[in-house]
Design an enzyme around this catalytic site. Structure first.
Site, PDB file in Angstrom:
ATOM      1  N   LYS A  86       0.829  -1.205   0.000  1.00 39.54           N
ATOM      2  CA  LYS A  86       0.000   0.000   0.000  1.00 39.54           C
ATOM      3  C   LYS A  86       0.863   1.255   0.000  1.00 39.54           C
ATOM      4  O   LYS A  86       0.634   2.180  -0.788  1.00 39.54           O
ATOM      5  CB  LYS A  86      -0.890   0.007   1.257  1.00 39.54           C
ATOM      6  CG  LYS A  86      -1.565   1.340   1.545  1.00 39.54           C
ATOM      7  CD  LYS A  86      -2.390   1.322   2.816  1.00 39.54           C
ATOM      8  CE  LYS A  86      -1.647   1.604   4.091  1.00 39.54           C
ATOM      9  NZ  LYS A  86      -1.354   3.023   4.400  1.00 39.54           N
ATOM     10  N   ASN A  87       1.856   1.305   0.890  1.00 33.35           N
ATOM     11  CA  ASN A  87       2.621   2.540   1.055  1.00 33.35           C
ATOM     12  C   ASN A  87       3.612   2.797  -0.075  1.00 33.35           C
ATOM     13  O   ASN A  87       4.285   3.831  -0.099  1.00 33.35           O
ATOM     14  CB  ASN A  87       3.318   2.553   2.418  1.00 33.35           C
ATOM     15  CG  ASN A  87       2.299   2.733   3.535  1.00 33.35           C
ATOM     16  OD1 ASN A  87       1.141   3.048   3.276  1.00 33.35           O
ATOM     17  ND2 ASN A  87       2.725   2.529   4.770  1.00 33.35           N
ATOM     18  N   CYS A 133      -4.414  13.206  12.735  1.00 31.37           N
ATOM     19  CA  CYS A 133      -5.171  11.975  12.570  1.00 31.37           C
ATOM     20  C   CYS A 133      -5.054  11.187  13.863  1.00 31.37           C
ATOM     21  O   CYS A 133      -4.446  11.653  14.824  1.00 31.37           O
ATOM     22  CB  CYS A 133      -4.676  11.180  11.376  1.00 31.37           C
ATOM     23  SG  CYS A 133      -3.082  10.465  11.645  1.00 31.37           S
ATOM     24  N   ARG A 182       0.941  14.971  12.936  1.00 23.52           N
ATOM     25  CA  ARG A 182       1.489  14.739  11.594  1.00 23.52           C
ATOM     26  C   ARG A 182       1.553  15.989  10.701  1.00 23.52           C
ATOM     27  O   ARG A 182       0.839  16.106   9.703  1.00 23.52           O
ATOM     28  CB  ARG A 182       0.716  13.615  10.898  1.00 23.52           C
ATOM     29  CG  ARG A 182       0.792  12.328  11.691  1.00 23.52           C
ATOM     30  CD  ARG A 182       0.032  11.206  11.055  1.00 23.52           C
ATOM     31  NE  ARG A 182       0.737  10.573   9.949  1.00 23.52           N
ATOM     32  CZ  ARG A 182       0.251   9.563   9.253  1.00 23.52           C
ATOM     33  NH1 ARG A 182      -0.942   9.087   9.521  1.00 23.52           N
ATOM     34  NH2 ARG A 182       0.947   9.039   8.274  1.00 23.52           N
ATOM     35  N   ASP A 240       4.715   0.758  11.987  1.00 22.20           N
ATOM     36  CA  ASP A 240       3.523   0.107  11.433  1.00 22.20           C
ATOM     37  C   ASP A 240       3.343  -1.331  11.911  1.00 22.20           C
ATOM     38  O   ASP A 240       2.350  -1.971  11.561  1.00 22.20           O
ATOM     39  CB  ASP A 240       3.553   0.145   9.897  1.00 22.20           C
ATOM     40  CG  ASP A 240       3.345   1.547   9.363  1.00 22.20           C
ATOM     41  OD1 ASP A 240       2.899   2.420  10.134  1.00 22.20           O
ATOM     42  OD2 ASP A 240       3.642   1.775   8.172  1.00 22.20           O
ATOM     43  N   ARG A 255      -8.618  -0.396   4.806  1.00 21.36           N
ATOM     44  CA  ARG A 255      -7.748   0.611   4.179  1.00 21.36           C
ATOM     45  C   ARG A 255      -6.408  -0.007   3.807  1.00 21.36           C
ATOM     46  O   ARG A 255      -5.732   0.488   2.906  1.00 21.36           O
ATOM     47  CB  ARG A 255      -7.489   1.773   5.139  1.00 21.36           C
ATOM     48  CG  ARG A 255      -8.719   2.562   5.457  1.00 21.36           C
ATOM     49  CD  ARG A 255      -8.352   3.758   6.293  1.00 21.36           C
ATOM     50  NE  ARG A 255      -7.297   4.535   5.635  1.00 21.36           N
ATOM     51  CZ  ARG A 255      -6.666   5.563   6.187  1.00 21.36           C
ATOM     52  NH1 ARG A 255      -6.968   5.934   7.394  1.00 21.36           N
ATOM     53  NH2 ARG A 255      -5.742   6.202   5.526  1.00 21.36           N
TER      54      ARG A 255
HETATM   55  N1  EPU Z   1       6.659  14.824  10.276  1.00 21.59           N
HETATM   56  C1  EPU Z   1       6.865  16.159  10.545  1.00 21.59           C
HETATM   57  N2  EPU Z   1       6.899  17.048   9.510  1.00 21.59           N
HETATM   58  C2  EPU Z   1       6.735  16.642   8.215  1.00 21.59           C
HETATM   59  C3  EPU Z   1       6.532  15.274   7.944  1.00 21.59           C
HETATM   60  C4  EPU Z   1       6.504  14.377   8.991  1.00 21.59           C
HETATM   61  O1  EPU Z   1       7.024  16.553  11.702  1.00 21.59           O
HETATM   62  O2  EPU Z   1       6.755  17.506   7.318  1.00 21.59           O
HETATM   63  C5  EPU Z   1       6.656  13.849  11.384  1.00 21.59           C
HETATM   64  C6  EPU Z   1       5.346  13.093  11.509  1.00 21.59           C
HETATM   65  O3  EPU Z   1       4.387  13.813  12.229  1.00 21.59           O
HETATM   66  C7  EPU Z   1       5.787  11.820  12.201  1.00 21.59           C
HETATM   67  C8  EPU Z   1       7.195  11.584  11.626  1.00 21.59           C
HETATM   68  O4  EPU Z   1       7.619  12.851  11.111  1.00 21.59           O
HETATM   69  O5  EPU Z   1       5.870  12.025  13.577  1.00 21.59           O
HETATM   70  C9  EPU Z   1       7.294  10.552  10.531  1.00 21.59           C
HETATM   71  O6  EPU Z   1       6.310  10.823   9.545  1.00 21.59           O
HETATM   72  P1  EPU Z   1       6.479  10.413   8.016  1.00 21.59           P
HETATM   73  O7  EPU Z   1       6.387  11.633   7.183  1.00 21.59           O
HETATM   74  O8  EPU Z   1       7.694   9.545   7.875  1.00 21.59           O
HETATM   75  O9  EPU Z   1       5.188   9.525   7.813  1.00 21.59           O
HETATM   76  P2  EPU Z   1       4.183   9.547   6.581  1.00 21.59           P
HETATM   77  O10 EPU Z   1       4.914   9.699   5.316  1.00 21.59           O
HETATM   78  O11 EPU Z   1       3.055  10.468   6.878  1.00 21.59           O
HETATM   79  C10 EPU Z   1       4.333   6.972   6.125  1.00 21.59           C
HETATM   80  C11 EPU Z   1       3.375   5.832   6.039  1.00 21.59           C
HETATM   81  C12 EPU Z   1       2.866   5.490   7.430  1.00 21.59           C
HETATM   82  C13 EPU Z   1       4.068   5.128   8.301  1.00 21.59           C
HETATM   83  C14 EPU Z   1       5.083   6.286   8.314  1.00 21.59           C
HETATM   84  C15 EPU Z   1       6.355   5.985   9.084  1.00 21.59           C
HETATM   85  C16 EPU Z   1       2.433   6.096   3.837  1.00 21.59           C
HETATM   86  C17 EPU Z   1       1.248   6.384   3.006  1.00 21.59           C
HETATM   87  N3  EPU Z   1       2.275   6.180   5.159  1.00 21.59           N
HETATM   88  O12 EPU Z   1       3.603   8.065   6.662  1.00 21.59           O
HETATM   89  O13 EPU Z   1       2.019   4.368   7.296  1.00 21.59           O
HETATM   90  O14 EPU Z   1       3.637   4.849   9.610  1.00 21.59           O
HETATM   91  O15 EPU Z   1       5.442   6.617   6.952  1.00 21.59           O
HETATM   92  O16 EPU Z   1       6.989   4.865   8.560  1.00 21.59           O
HETATM   93  O17 EPU Z   1       3.482   5.767   3.318  1.00 21.59           O
HETATM   94  C18 EPU Z   1       0.223   2.930   7.828  1.00 21.59           C
HETATM   95  O18 EPU Z   1       0.444   2.346   6.756  1.00 21.59           O
HETATM   96  O19 EPU Z   1      -0.554   2.486   8.708  1.00 21.59           O
HETATM   97  C19 EPU Z   1       0.905   4.204   8.086  1.00 21.59           C
HETATM   98  C20 EPU Z   1       0.492   5.060   9.021  1.00 21.59           C
END
Ligand code: EPU
Length: 422
Positions: A22-23, A117, A122, A307, A400
């Protein structure tokens, strides 16, 4: 709302195939907006989040065709609209990753801020800071990010403050069509970032270093079509292995990539599992034993994935001994604790980030509520090891991210049934 009825007490045993990730599929679908020719993706999982992303691409004006086997062809040439609305972005944060591609290819984009969320606030500050460094003019108005480049983005050196998967992906996509070279530092090294980078390479992008903390992108003038196969889902793989281990069972998960799961396989071995792996399969055998409690600390890849924290916590709830589970990525990712405790588990939270789990020999079925995607599966794991029946409400969260869950669990001997309510 649909419910899942889990009748526990069975030892899982059998074989199943893993779906596409998915990711990986979600950002790759966003990347299709960068090309001026059709892109055909295979191994796309049939999930609610994927359908939402396809709906978003369609609303932007892309031509999307899907065949019976979930091969998805996207032609982004016809994009006329550059606005990703709140209704779609709020239900799925990954939609925010259309920002980079829209801006890079069309010079403008308007994308709703995703907001917080269930698992934490986030923010997206790193995405915006990086795009601004590439010359985008960005303003946030009425909850929408409005970005313009006035032509092409400019290559830049960008040092991200934290490791962010989505931030790395958005900026890597934006940089493919920028003028000049972009160097992204402190990048996320997750396998899904690598998969996106490989798809962009197949589209003609010039990228190196994806999978390390420094990615270099030489901007090109256009990107072409390609056929690309999405990588197998490492979280789905790990989830079923953890479920089997919790029940003292024995399963083989195929069509996967064990090298993307090293930290999880090490923890399962610590819990007492005998693991055998080949190029595309992992076999796990608990030899009927109760798992041993294992300390977990989540970390960016190659550390233990956030995850899979909830699912492992459910395993620890029935393990022999006491464990400490520390969540370092998200601020509020322990909502499942209260629900697992409803089944008789002994889990105590110490602040927002640490759970102390005293393993209990048995849990008892109860009525529980799913709170987010991975948390939902932890309730399934707990239900599988509990005596009696567990009823899990709000399982739309599971749909999802887990494809055909009842069917796959049934294949490995679980007694799980969906009750559809209208
Ligand atoms: N963060 C910031 N600023 C930013 C971006 C992120 O502070 O501009 C923080 C977030 O709030 C969080 C941390 O950095 O505390 C890591 O967030 P990241 O951006 O790495 O996560 P994401 O890209 O929003 C993806 C996956 C998540 C997974 C995380 C961490 C997808 C669609 N989602 O989220 O997957 O937990 O990376 O590996 O790729 C799931 O599949 O259940 C899921 C939540």
């Amino acid at each position: 709302m649909d419910k899942l009825i889990v009748r526990g007490g069975r030892r899982l045993s059998g074989e199943l195939c893993v779906s596409g990730a998915k990711n990986s599929a979600l950002p790759i679908l966003c990347a299709t907006l960068l090309a001026d020719q059709p892109i055909t993706l295979s191994n796309v999982p049939h999930l609610h989040d994927v359908t939402t992303m396809i709906e978003l691409l369609g609303s932007l004006g892309a031509d999307v065709m899907i065949d019976d086997e979930m091969n998805v062809q996207v032609h982004g040439e016809s994009i006329a609209n550059h606005r990703a609305p709140y209704e779609l972005v709020k239900t799925m944060r990954a939609s925010f990753c259309v920002l980079g591609p829209l801006l890079a290819r069309h010079g403008e984009a308007e994308v709703s801020l995703p907001g917080g969320c269930a698992i934490g606030p986030r923010p997206v500050d790193q995405h915006l800071k990086g795009l601004a460094a590439m010359g985008a003019e960005i303003e946030v108005v009425d909850g929408y990010v409005r970005a313009r480049s006035g032509g092409r983005l400019e290559g830049a050196r960008i040092l991200m403050d934290i490791s962010t998967v989505g931030g790395t992906e958005n900026l890597m996509m934006a940089a493919t069509l920028a003028r000049g070279t972009t160097i992204l530092e402190n990048c996320a090294r997750e396998p899904e970032v690598v998969d996106l980078g490989d798809c962009l390479l197949a589209m003609g992008a010039r990228i190196s270093g994806h999978g390390t903390d420094t990615i270099q992108i030489e901007g090109v003038e256009r990107l072409n079509g390609c056929n690309y196969r999405v990588m197998p889902d490492r979280v789905e793989t790990g989830t079923y292995l953890i479920a089997a281990a919790a029940t003292g069972g024995r399963i083989r998960v195929s069509e996967t990539r064990p090298e993307t799961l090293e930290s999880v396989l090490l923890k399962l071995t610590e819990a007492g599992a005998v693991i055998d792996q080949g190029d595309d399969y992992v076999a796990l055998d608990m030899q009927g034993r109760r798992p041993k409690a294992v300390d977990i600390r989540t970390a960016p890849y190659p550390g233990f994935p956030t995850d899979m924290q909830a699912q492992f916590l459910a395993l620890n709830a029935v393990a022999e001994g006491t464990s400490r589970v520390v969540e370092t990525i998200f601020e509020n990712r322990f909502m499942h604790v209260q629900e697992i405790n409803r089944l008789g588990a002994d889990i105590v939270l110490d602040g927002n980030t640490t759970a102390i789990v005293k393993g209990r020999p048995r849990l008892r079925g109860a009525q529980v509520m799913a709170t987010d995607l991975r948390a939902s599966f932890s309730l399934v794991v707990a239900g599988l090891v509990a005596d009696g029946t567990t009823i899990i409400d709000r399982i739309y969260h599971i749909d999802r991210g887990y494809e055909r869950i009842e069917e796959k669990l049934g294949q490995i001997g679980a007694d799980v049934e969906r009750v559809v309510s209208r």
